[in-house]
Design an enzyme around this catalytic site. Structure first.
Site: not given
Length: 333
Positions: A203, A256
């Protein structure tokens, strides 16, 4: 051999041929629809920076879930906007918290619809960070350090409370070191060894999250998240992060954001054999929506090309705010 013996256009000549030789195909079963639930009643408020995406109170939620289920989308990802916030995010692990209540409702309406619970503290803390914070003043400004190890217990409590409410999958997004191990141990100790962990393994500290800050009311009140989310310039680090989560017991890995990080998706696909999830995040959604509203692009064509590109890069599942639209387009196809 080459031209004129080899003619690549032969396999592009008709729609039927193109379909027959297509290497990657997007299916509705690949899609996960995020939902934002909020305390209160009579709430269905469109998020200004995300046209078509809404905050729902529990009493207005069912039509949204009905539509998702009718389209054949297999899973939802729940985010909660609580009634109150504090320094440790206690409403995140409250048995009557908004995510827990929404989970129970959705599972009562559609037992086979998978509920994925986002496991983080940023939506529930008054400082907006993803863990406990040691605050101090420097030159008259509020500052703080996010404390890693002290945060793990709170994240584990949150995950257990979500599992008790009926969540099918726990999706921790906090990026604290050791978070998968802490959550896996806590779930197992409470008898939830059958509940999988979909880890936000890679992330990035991305500018593409801007609209989500409004949607989840989770902007940091000071500083930023660069001490725990990844530097967008790094790729080898992504493999280290993912390997750690695999060793700690993650059942699925996630990258992400999606669009600017498809090289990372491919690296993880080549390196690991766990199911791989890509999050098509809020900024990626809002840019397409804004351009479409101006008439500058063909929204359907852009979205389907983008989601297919994520599949081609190696995604098994895609979290996207376009899930409902994409599911409808796939039906037409």
């Amino acid at each position: 051999m080459s031209f004129p013996i080899v003619r690549h256009r032969r396999l592009r000549r008709t729609a039927a041929i193109r379909s027959m030789v297509r290497e990657n195909v997007l299916h509705v079963e690949d899609l996960i629809q995020p939902i934002f639930v909020a305390h209160g009643s009579g709430i269905k408020n469109e998020i200004s920076s995300m046209p078509g995406v809404y905050h729902f109170s529990l009493d207005t939620l069912k039509p949204e879930v009905d539509e998702i289920a009718a389209l054949g989308i297999p899973a939802v990802l729940l985010f909660g906007i609580p009634e109150s916030k504090d320094e440790v995010g206690s409403s995140g692990f409250d048995e009557q918290g908004i995510v827990q209540e929404a989970t129970r409702l959705i599972k009562s309406w559609y037992p086979d619809l998978m509920v994925i619970a986002d496991t983080c503290l940023c939506e529930f803390t008054d400082h907006g960070h993803c863990g406990m914070v040691h605050t101090y003043e420097r030159e008259g400004q509020l500052c703080g350090d996010v404390m890693n190890d002290e945060s793990l217990e709170l994240l584990a409590r949150t995950a257990v409370s979500q599992a008790k409410a009926g969540a099918d999958i726990i999706a921790p997004s906090n990026m604290m070191d050791g978070f998968v191990q802490a959550i896996r141990s806590a779930l197992d100790e409470e008898g939830f060894e059958h509940i999988p962990i979909m880890s936000y393994s890679v992330k990035y500290a991305s500018a593409f999250y801007g609209p989500f800050r409004e949607a989840a009311d989770s902007a940091p009140q000071f500083g930023d998240r660069k001490t725990y989310q990844m530097d967008p310039a790094n790729s080898r680090e992504a493999l280290r992060e993912a390997e750690t989560d695999v060793l700690e017991g993650a059942d699925m890995l996630m990258v992400k954001p999606g669009l600017a990080y498809l090289d990372i998706v491919r690296q993880l696909r080549d390196q690991f054999d766990l199911p791989l999830v890509v999050y098509n995040v809020s900024g990626e959604y809002s840019m397409v929506k804004a351009a479409s509203m101006q008439g500058w692009i063909d929204e359907k064509a852009i979205v389907m090309e983008k989601l297919t590109g994520m599949k081609r890069a190696g995604a098994d599942m895609i979290i996207t705010y376009f899930s409902k639209q994409a599911a409808g387009w796939l039906r037409q196809r």
